[in-house]
Design a protein around this motif. Structure first.
Motif, PDB file in Angstrom:
ATOM      1  N   LEU A  38       0.834  -1.210   0.000  1.00  0.00           N
ATOM      2  CA  LEU A  38       0.000   0.000   0.000  1.00  0.00           C
ATOM      3  C   LEU A  38       0.865   1.255   0.000  1.00  0.00           C
ATOM      4  O   LEU A  38       0.615   2.200  -0.739  1.00  0.00           O
ATOM      5  N   ALA A  39       1.916   1.244   0.834  1.00  0.00           N
ATOM      6  CA  ALA A  39       2.782   2.423   0.920  1.00  0.00           C
ATOM      7  C   ALA A  39       3.486   2.657  -0.407  1.00  0.00           C
ATOM      8  O   ALA A  39       3.651   3.798  -0.858  1.00  0.00           O
ATOM      9  N   ARG A  42       1.147   4.169  -2.686  1.00  0.00           N
ATOM     10  CA  ARG A  42       0.829   5.526  -2.254  1.00  0.00           C
ATOM     11  C   ARG A  42       1.860   6.548  -2.734  1.00  0.00           C
ATOM     12  O   ARG A  42       1.523   7.688  -2.990  1.00  0.00           O
ATOM     13  N   SER A  50      -2.066   6.030  -6.768  1.00  0.00           N
ATOM     14  CA  SER A  50      -1.949   6.601  -5.419  1.00  0.00           C
ATOM     15  C   SER A  50      -3.293   7.010  -4.823  1.00  0.00           C
ATOM     16  O   SER A  50      -3.483   6.916  -3.618  1.00  0.00           O
ATOM     17  N   TRP A  51      -4.234   7.432  -5.657  1.00  0.00           N
ATOM     18  CA  TRP A  51      -5.482   7.959  -5.084  1.00  0.00           C
ATOM     19  C   TRP A  51      -6.362   6.931  -4.372  1.00  0.00           C
ATOM     20  O   TRP A  51      -6.876   7.236  -3.284  1.00  0.00           O
ATOM     21  N   VAL A  53      -5.379   4.386  -2.721  1.00  0.00           N
ATOM     22  CA  VAL A  53      -4.723   4.132  -1.441  1.00  0.00           C
ATOM     23  C   VAL A  53      -4.901   5.335  -0.517  1.00  0.00           C
ATOM     24  O   VAL A  53      -5.130   5.201   0.682  1.00  0.00           O
ATOM     25  N   ARG A  54      -4.800   6.524  -1.102  1.00  0.00           N
ATOM     26  CA  ARG A  54      -5.008   7.753  -0.333  1.00  0.00           C
ATOM     27  C   ARG A  54      -6.405   7.757   0.317  1.00  0.00           C
ATOM     28  O   ARG A  54      -6.541   8.049   1.503  1.00  0.00           O
ATOM     29  N   ILE A  57      -6.555   5.112   3.135  1.00  0.00           N
ATOM     30  CA  ILE A  57      -5.888   5.576   4.361  1.00  0.00           C
ATOM     31  C   ILE A  57      -6.738   6.649   5.043  1.00  0.00           C
ATOM     32  O   ILE A  57      -6.908   6.650   6.259  1.00  0.00           O
ATOM     33  N   ASN A 112       0.674   4.764   6.076  1.00  0.00           N
ATOM     34  CA  ASN A 112       0.873   6.211   6.166  1.00  0.00           C
ATOM     35  C   ASN A 112       2.233   6.548   6.791  1.00  0.00           C
ATOM     36  O   ASN A 112       2.920   7.468   6.348  1.00  0.00           O
ATOM     37  N   ARG A 115       4.843   5.714   4.221  1.00  0.00           N
ATOM     38  CA  ARG A 115       4.808   6.732   3.166  1.00  0.00           C
ATOM     39  C   ARG A 115       5.626   7.949   3.598  1.00  0.00           C
ATOM     40  O   ARG A 115       6.512   8.405   2.865  1.00  0.00           O
TER      41      ARG A 115
END
Lengths: 242, 230
Positions: A38-39, A42, A50-51, A53-54, A57, A112, A115
């Protein structure tokens, strides 16, 4: 304070403690396995990667864990498709549902943290890795992720403690972990001080051990940052030679 | 509002209770936080010890357990007290809102004490010396210089604590307070649509988080308006 009751309840509380530690261990292991990909997604430049996953999160960090548990445990059962699916025998179990929620929850927080840590890795190190001819996958595996684990460790330590406390919410869907056991004993004996204080002490002991263990890892991983222990006499000798 | 089947107003009222409880716990929690920080920075060893015990215990115990301790513990204590006055008194239950606000304020205070302690220590020594040179010492210097300066350093971390606090209010539903979470649970038991109503609750919490992060961003920018920028 009724100490006899405290001691009599210990075996039951310790059985609950085992469930709590089990929940935490499985949650952290699976959560980390999910957080790494996921990171990586991201930090991609492509918005399509990326969105989602964003958003994931943002949802899991922006809503209470209790809502998330209820959404999975009670909410999923609303759909016939879920009830008729292959997974229903598992999804109907409170333990599995709580665990599933915890994994998704901690994965969001951990992703997160990773990231932020990956973004904090100095650009020069990544450029150096590329200049050495590393492929993108190698840059992640050999440079970015190991560096991110070290940089993110202090924040991850907080997440581990937060998740330990989060496992207490499994009691709201009838899982008999430490808080669930304590709550049941209190309902029977109605001596909240003895039992809840005993449970709190067990949690504090686990927190203490976890904090210590994570501090050891942090110490170990930062050994390249510490000054080398060179005996003073030796330094003097070398200077004399020069 | 067909999807809410007439529960819209109840959910809005629940959300209002959530916000009210969070604000009350914030106000009381800041008091514990400042007291905790001052205890940890005090020259008395006993006070320092007490401050450390407070923050360690709060941060190492599940929020749910703290709420249960305050609620059931408070009920037992109140009942014992009532029976001292009236021997045949029944159970005296602590109102869930009082227990909830008190428990959440203790939790917030435990985290805030650490934040505020760090913020007091982050104030540049020279600024305090400058204040003392102007004769702003002791209590006056604390109220006019150290306390306002502390906010600037504490605000980002306190903001995170506040966002956690808002989410933690959902735990008071366990002891029966009719806030957002409890109202949603009541709606699901009538409508038999748990997914919809818990999702709505989640979205309301998400909206609260969004408003709070926006507000905090603005407050942080404002708190730094006196800072030199490179």
């Amino acid at each position: 304070m009724n100490f006899t009751l405290m001691i009599d309840s210990m075996p039951a509380l310790l059985r609950g403690t085992v469930v709590t530690i089990q929940l935490l261990a499985v949650t952290l292991t699976l959560g980390m396995a999910l957080a790494v990909p996921l990171a990586i997604l991201r930090v991609q430049r492509a918005p399509l990667l990326s969105w989602p996953v964003r958003a994931y999160i943002y949802f899991f960090r922006g809503t209470p864990l209790l809502v998330q548990i209820f959404l999975f445990y009670y909410g999923l059962a609303q759909f016939d498709a879920v009830r008729e699916s292959l997974f229903w025998p598992y999804l109907r179990q409170p333990y599995v549902c709580a665990l599933l929620t915890f994994v998704l929850h901690t994965a969001a927080y951990t992703a997160n943290i990773l990231r932020g840590a990956m973004e904090a890795v100095p650009a020069g190190e990544v450029e150096a890795a590329r200049a050495c001819g590393m492929r993108p996958a190698q840059v992640y595996r050999l440079i970015l992720l190991p560096r991110a684990f070290r940089l993110g460790l202090p924040a991850y330590s907080n997440e581990v403690i937060g998740m330990l406390k989060g496992t207490s919410l499994a009691s709201t869907v009838t899982v008999m972990e430490l808080t669930g056991v304590a709550n049941t004993i209190v309902a029977q004996s109605f001596s909240p001080y003895e039992i809840f204080v005993a449970a709190a002490l067990i949690y504090l002991a686990i927190t203490f051990v976890l904090t210590r263990a994570l501090a050891l890892v942090e110490h170990h991983w930062s050994r390249h940052m510490r000054p080398v222990d060179v005996p003073a006499a030796k330094v003097g000798q070398e200077e004399a030679h020069a | 509002m067909d999807i809410l089947q007439g529960w819209g107003e109840a959910i809005a009222r629940g959300a209002a209770v959530t916000v009210a409880v969070a604000l009350m716990a914030l106000a009381l929690g800041l008091v514990w936080g400042v007291l905790g920080a001052l205890a940890r920075l005090s020259s008395s060893r006993i006070l320092r010890r007490l401050g450390t015990i407070y923050t360690t215990v709060i941060r190492g115990t599940p929020e749910l357990l703290i709420i249960l301790i305050v609620y059931f513990g408070g009920t037992v204590a109140l009942t014992a007290l009532a029976r001292k006055i009236v021997p045949d008194a029944g159970y005296v239950e602590v109102p869930s809102i009082a227990a909830g606000v008190f428990a959440l304020s203790l939790i917030f205070g435990g985290y805030a004490a650490e934040t505020i302690r760090g913020a007091f220590q982050a104030i540049p020594r020279g600024q305090i010396e400058a204040a003392e040179a102007f004769g702003l010492t002791g209590w006056v210097g604390f109220v006019h210089i150290r306390f306002p300066l502390m906010w600037r350093y504490a605000l980002p971390a306190l903001g995170n604590n506040w966002i956690s606090l808002v989410k933690d209010t959902s735990l008071i539903s366990v002891v029966g307070l009719e806030e957002l979470m409890r109202v949603s649970a009541m709606a699901t038991s009538v409508t038999r649509e748990p997914f919809i109503f818990y999702l709505v609750a989640a979205l309301v919490y998400l909206a609260l988080t969004f408003v709070n992060t926006t507000l905090l961003g603005w407050m942080e920018a404002r708190s730094q308006r006196g800072e030199r920028r490179g």
